[in-house]
Design a protein around this motif. Structure first.
Motif, PDB file in Angstrom:
ATOM      1  N   TYR A   8       0.802  -1.221   0.000  1.00 61.16           N
ATOM      2  CA  TYR A   8       0.000   0.000   0.000  1.00 61.16           C
ATOM      3  C   TYR A   8       0.837   1.275   0.000  1.00 61.16           C
ATOM      4  N   ALA A   9       0.172   2.348  -0.335  1.00 62.90           N
ATOM      5  CA  ALA A   9       0.750   3.699  -0.329  1.00 62.90           C
ATOM      6  C   ALA A   9       2.064   3.708  -1.117  1.00 62.90           C
ATOM      7  N   GLN A  44      11.102   0.679   5.687  1.00 59.81           N
ATOM      8  CA  GLN A  44       9.890   1.268   5.103  1.00 59.81           C
ATOM      9  C   GLN A  44       8.648   0.412   5.330  1.00 59.81           C
ATOM     10  N   LYS A  46       6.798  -0.621   7.729  1.00 60.96           N
ATOM     11  CA  LYS A  46       6.577  -0.439   9.162  1.00 60.96           C
ATOM     12  C   LYS A  46       5.471  -1.346   9.693  1.00 60.96           C
ATOM     13  N   LEU A  47       4.446  -1.575   8.893  1.00 59.45           N
ATOM     14  CA  LEU A  47       3.283  -2.312   9.374  1.00 59.45           C
ATOM     15  C   LEU A  47       3.003  -3.484   8.448  1.00 59.45           C
ATOM     16  N   GLY A  68      -0.994  -7.645   4.096  1.00 59.00           N
ATOM     17  CA  GLY A  68      -1.007  -6.230   3.720  1.00 59.00           C
ATOM     18  C   GLY A  68       0.213  -5.551   4.323  1.00 59.00           C
ATOM     19  N   PHE A  70       2.449  -1.954   4.802  1.00 58.47           N
ATOM     20  CA  PHE A  70       2.304  -0.493   4.761  1.00 58.47           C
ATOM     21  C   PHE A  70       3.581   0.217   5.199  1.00 58.47           C
ATOM     22  N   PRO A  72       5.040   3.854   7.048  1.00 58.09           N
ATOM     23  CA  PRO A  72       4.441   4.587   8.172  1.00 58.09           C
ATOM     24  C   PRO A  72       3.267   5.428   7.668  1.00 58.09           C
ATOM     25  N   VAL A  73       2.094   5.194   8.229  1.00 54.87           N
ATOM     26  CA  VAL A  73       0.898   5.955   7.835  1.00 54.87           C
ATOM     27  C   VAL A  73       0.085   6.304   9.080  1.00 54.87           C
TER      28      VAL A  73
END
Lengths: 76, 586
Positions: A8-9, A44, A46-47, A68, A70, A72-73
């Motif tokens: 994502y992102a 990068q 992070k999750l 999934g 991600f 950092p968001v």
């Protein structure tokens, strides 16, 4: 085995070419192995959520996992 | 700095000096303190004895980054509790620079006329709203700009507020004069309508500045805070590029994105309404659409956006995560253009998007539309502005609508609908929903940061021992809301201690105080306690600090969990005496 993988992102740029959501991986692959293979800088990612639960880099995938990843968001 | 008192009964205005007890207060602590001191907790929220207070934060109007917040306080007609709802946009900074620490609006006119309070460097006056009464917010803001000039600050209500509907919010205009920056929650727009006040318009005097007691300290703090905001990945990158809706995909992966009126934690259409999709579509369509849009001058985070129609023309600003979710996933709608239109209707009519989306979802469950039927949702929401009987039911919010149609799956606490995080999947946020003084409100104690995002800690969302976590977040939040900072600075300062110090130093710089980072929690708890006491005097007890019953017996997929946080944990959140005793014993 197969996993359902979504990046994502800002991490979407690392998705394997032609990726349609399902990825074939070898038994015993960990989150870290997968990130290295795809060239995602570890800091990068992070999750990492697998089947709705947050996991660490040493998590070993199981067949059919929904994954999934991600950067950092946050929001609100 | 002065207090501006406005009496709607006598249509009089007057500036008074700041009483000593309010000198160190601003934003939320000030609105809540004035409400506690001057409003009978048992009063009818829409009657003459309620008051409506507007207060910029302590550092609002200075060059401190991301600090343009306006707090609005009163007794809420939606929840019956004390309420503080805050918003960005341009008016707060202008009020602060005009030397106004708070505006207190009292009583009600004897006639049914609507009025406008005009504030500029020469003073304040009440004017008949005339032809501006009854206008939707887009037309209203445009007419005010034509008559008073570009850059006029506008705080106003739409038709929903004029009709005193319980889901009426208060709009602040953004830098392009759009009405999308709302103090939305808790129906304070209805309080404004009950006082016959259509709008406050603010005309800036660019020569004036907010007084700063210790400029050197303020500048030092400002630099530390700015460095934190511009170096933290979330506040410098994720929020700027993808907006708050970057959360859609992550809440969906975590199984905590409430879907179809809180009946599931995952939405199959999530990707289509995500921040990533907003970013991509905005880039493709071109025109006026953009991400990285600041809601007020001096914001370094710039999480806002402007959504354009397929032809590149303006549709709505902003599409926030909460609105996107409420009007999207929670209604089973996966089309951003439909969500944008629903958001536009909310902005124009003067409705809170969270409450409106939850209301539509309850209406869908009642059979007024199928989940996912965007066109029908648009038709239903348009009824509110028309003031039809159905529109008035929907305009009174989620709980009112659930009662009208016999729906038991009603996701509210103290009458206010839940925002975009499922408490059965993320327990700490449920503890906040249950125990905040505000009714279900994520901004009152955003435990999502450590539970889902690994910001400000790393906590398992599934565990129930969350009393201390919720208390700490609620206390810190009151301080940030009082300072006038956007809550999003928390993402950076919870991870970067120098940023946290910088935040406190800017406040000390303005006030001449010597508060430390420890004082943030102490003061926050003190201010929270005051709000709790108001609610207790209004008749609220521990029994009200609970989530709706259906969450205890309906398992939520994909985790198939129920709400299982024991009542004792909820009661411990605000049991300060237990804390004191433990401290003395320990």
């Amino acid at each position: 085995m197969k996993i359902e993988l979504h990046l994502y992102a800002t991490l979407r740029q690392y998705e394997p070419e032609g990726h349609q959501g399902v990825l074939e991986i070898e038994d015993g692959t960990t989150v870290e192995d997968l990130l290295v293979t795809m060239g995602v800088p570890l800091e990068q990612a992070k999750l990492v959520y697998v089947n709705g639960r947050r996991v660490n880099l040493d998590y070993t995938f199981k067949d059919g996992d929904r994954v999934g990843i991600f950067p950092p968001v946050a929001g609100g | 700095m002065k207090l501006l008192r406005v009496c709607m009964k006598h249509r009089s205005v007057g500036f008074v000096d700041i009483p000593e007890k309010y000198r160190l207060l601003g934003g939320r602590a000030l609105t809540s303190s004035i409400i506690c001191d001057e409003v009978d907790p048992k009063c009818h929220p829409l009657g003459p004895n309620n008051k409506l207070v507007f207060a910029p934060g302590l550092v609002t109007g200075t060059v401190a980054p991301s600090s343009g917040r306006l707090s609005v306080g009163g007794k809420s007609p939606l929840t019956g509790t004390i309420k503080e709802s805050n918003a960005g946009g341009i008016p707060a900074q202008m009020l602060a620079r005009l030397g106004i620490k708070a505006i207190i609006v009292e009583d009600q006119p004897d006639d049914d006329e609507m009025y406008i309070l005009k504030i500029d460097a020469s003073g304040a006056e009440l004017l008949p709203a005339g032809d501006l009464a009854g206008k939707g917010m887009y037309e209203f803001n445009s007419l005010v700009r034509d008559r008073y000039g570009k850059g006029t600050g506008i705080i106003a209500i739409g038709p929903a507020g004029e009709m005193k509907l319980l889901n009426a919010g208060i709009s602040c205009n953004d830098m392009e004069n759009g009405p999308g920056r709302y103090a939305g929650r808790g129906g304070l727009g209805a309080v404004m309508g009950s006082k016959g006040l259509k709008a406050i318009i603010v005309i800036e005097d660019e020569k004036r500045r907010v007084p700063i007691a210790n400029k050197e300290l303020f500048d030092k703090g400002r630099k530390k805070l700015t460095d934190a905001l511009t170096s933290h990945d979330v506040t410098s990158n994720a929020l700027t590029n993808y907006g708050t809706a970057v959360l859609i995909n992550i809440m969906n992966e975590a199984g905590g994105l409430p879907t179809r009126n809180f009946s599931a934690g995952r939405f199959e259409g999530a990707a289509k309404i995500s921040g990533e999709a907003i970013n991509e579509t905005t880039g493709k369509r071109g025109g006026v659409g953009k991400t990285g849009h600041p809601c007020h001058p001096g914001c370094v985070i710039r999480c806002s956006n402007v959504w354009a129609k397929p032809d590149g023309s303006y549709h709505v600003a902003p599409i926030e995560y909460e609105s996107d979710w409420a009007l999207g996933a929670n209604c089973g709608i996966d089309d951003l253009d439909v969500i944008a239109e629903l958001n536009y209707i909310c902005n124009d009519t003067g409705l809170d998007t969270i409450e409106a989306g939850c209301t539509l979802a309850v209406a869908m469950e009642a059979g007024l539309a199928e989940f996912g039927d965007g066109q029908k949702a648009i038709e239903l929401l348009r009824e509110v502005g028309k003031g039809t009987p159905l529109g008035r039911i929907l305009g009174n919010g989620t709980e009112f609508t659930a009662k009208a149609f016999g729906v038991t799956r009603c996701p509210t606490v103290k009458g206010q609908s839940m925002p975009a995080y499922e408490p059965r999947a993320v327990k700490g946020i449920g503890v906040t929903y249950a125990t905040t003084t505000m009714g279900a409100d994520h901004t009152a104690g955003y435990t999502i940061a450590p539970e889902i995002l690994k910001v400000g800690g790393d906590v398992d969302p599934a565990t129930t021992e969350k009393a201390e976590l919720a208390r700490a977040f609620q206390a810190t939040t009151v301080f940030i809301d009082t300072a006038g900072y956007c809550l999003f600075i928390a993402f950076a300062i919870l991870d970067i201690p120098e940023g946290f110090e910088g935040m406190v130093e800017t406040v000390n710089g303005v006030l001449g105080t010597n508060w430390t980072t420890d004082d943030v929690t102490r003061l926050g708890l003190e201010w929270l306690k005051r709000e709790r006491e108001f609610n207790e005097a209004a008749g609220f007890t521990k029994a009200d600090d609970r989530l709706p019953e259906f969450m205890r017996y309906e398992e939520l997929p994909p985790h198939n969990t129920v709400w299982d946080v024991p009542d004792e944990i909820l009661d411990a959140v605000h049991d300060y005496e237990v804390e004191d005793k433990a401290e003395r014993a320990g």
